[in-house]
Structure formats: structure tokens, C-alpha cells
Design a protein around this motif. Sequence first.
Motif, PDB file in Angstrom:
ATOM      1  N   GLN A 161       0.807  -1.222   0.000  1.00  0.00           N
ATOM      2  CA  GLN A 161       0.000   0.000   0.000  1.00  0.00           C
ATOM      3  C   GLN A 161       0.842   1.274   0.000  1.00  0.00           C
ATOM      4  OE1 GLN A 161      -3.361  -0.121  -0.348  1.00  0.00           O
ATOM      5  NE2 GLN A 161      -2.945  -2.299  -0.584  1.00  0.00           N
TER       6      GLN A 161
ATOM      7  N   ASN B  52      -3.965   5.478  -3.174  1.00  0.00           N
ATOM      8  CA  ASN B  52      -3.548   5.072  -1.830  1.00  0.00           C
ATOM      9  C   ASN B  52      -3.305   6.272  -0.922  1.00  0.00           C
ATOM     10  OD1 ASN B  52      -3.657   2.419  -2.608  1.00  0.00           O
ATOM     11  ND2 ASN B  52      -1.439   2.144  -2.770  1.00  0.00           N
TER      12      ASN B  52
ATOM     13  N   ASP C 270       2.853   5.315   5.108  1.00  0.00           N
ATOM     14  CA  ASP C 270       3.476   4.409   4.162  1.00  0.00           C
ATOM     15  C   ASP C 270       4.789   3.826   4.699  1.00  0.00           C
ATOM     16  OD1 ASP C 270       1.510   4.773   2.346  1.00  0.00           O
ATOM     17  OD2 ASP C 270       2.595   6.320   1.225  1.00  0.00           O
TER      18      ASP C 270
END
Length: 186
Positions: free
Chosen positions: A27, A58, A184
Motif C-alpha cells: 500500500q 492510496n 506508508d
Amino acid sequence: MGTIYSKQERCHLAEINYSRALEINPQSSVILCHIGIVQHALKQTEKALKTFNVAIANNPKSPLCKFHRGSIYFALGRHAEALKELEELKEIVPKESLVYYLIGKVHKKLGNTDLALMHFSWATDLDPKGASSQIKEAFDPSIGRTTSSESPTSPAAEEFLADRRPGLQPEALNFGNLPDDSEDSF
């Protein structure tokens, strides 16, 4: 490793290593952005756009992904899409001169000279040292160079950064004080 290969311009090896990193963190918009940059450097423009689309899905506020997608749109002559992308980016990073410079280039291509000059002026205000010669060249390519060649990888970034930050790769743009992509991180 992907970053090292990218800096060495060994794009195929960079893409392989970024893909391995993506397997670990599927992701990650940061990794996807790097993959998109490498794909574009490998002249896989449509594939790069798809990768940037996934990265932005995302993380819709990822400034680096939005900038590179806007740059690709500009390089492809998709000026309306580039302008939309860059206007959204301007809201996210209102003090990044490179965004205003590329918006100025888009407006120039669209024939909106007054809007182009306005954005070039704002770029100069934000970065007085880096913008002036590139802005003059945008309107008169004979100034400073004998030929004008736009890079397919990131036209505005390479032109703008040529004098401002020698040796800096377009993928290493410094969008100062950006929100990090902490969601992230590994």
C-alpha cells in the motif's frame, strides 16, 4: 537498493528492487511513486501513469506523485489534465516554486500568456535565484541556449533545476516541509 540503482540511472534494476519493496508493503504510495518515476524513465509512460494513479489512490495528498503525474501529462501534451493536477498540488504545497513554474509552462502552451507570466512571477518570488533564467527561456528559447529540448522524463524539473541545484535528479525534488507519508513507512 532501488534508490541507489535509480541514482546510477540503472532503471531496470531500480524497478526490480522497488517492486520487491512493494511486495513487503503493497500500500506504500512512496514506493509506487518511485516505481512510476523509473517506469517513465524507461519510456513506459502509460504504465507509469497507471502506477501514479494507484499511488495517488492510496494517498491522495502525495505531492511528489501528483507532481510527476502532472509532469507526464504536460510532456504528453495533455495540458488540461496537467493543469488540473498542478492546481490541486498548489493547494497541497503552496510555497513550492517548481509547481508554479510548471503551471506557467502549461498556461504558455495553452496560449494564456497573462496567466503564464503571473505563475512565472510567483515562482520567481518563491525562489528568486532559481527561476529567473528558466522563465526567460520559457518565453525566448534563444536566451541562454542554442537549442531547446524538452526531456520526456520531467521537462520542468530538469530545466528549472539545471542552474538551481546542479546534479539533482528530478526524482529527488525537495518539496520542503511537506507532510511525510508516514502511513506508508515500514
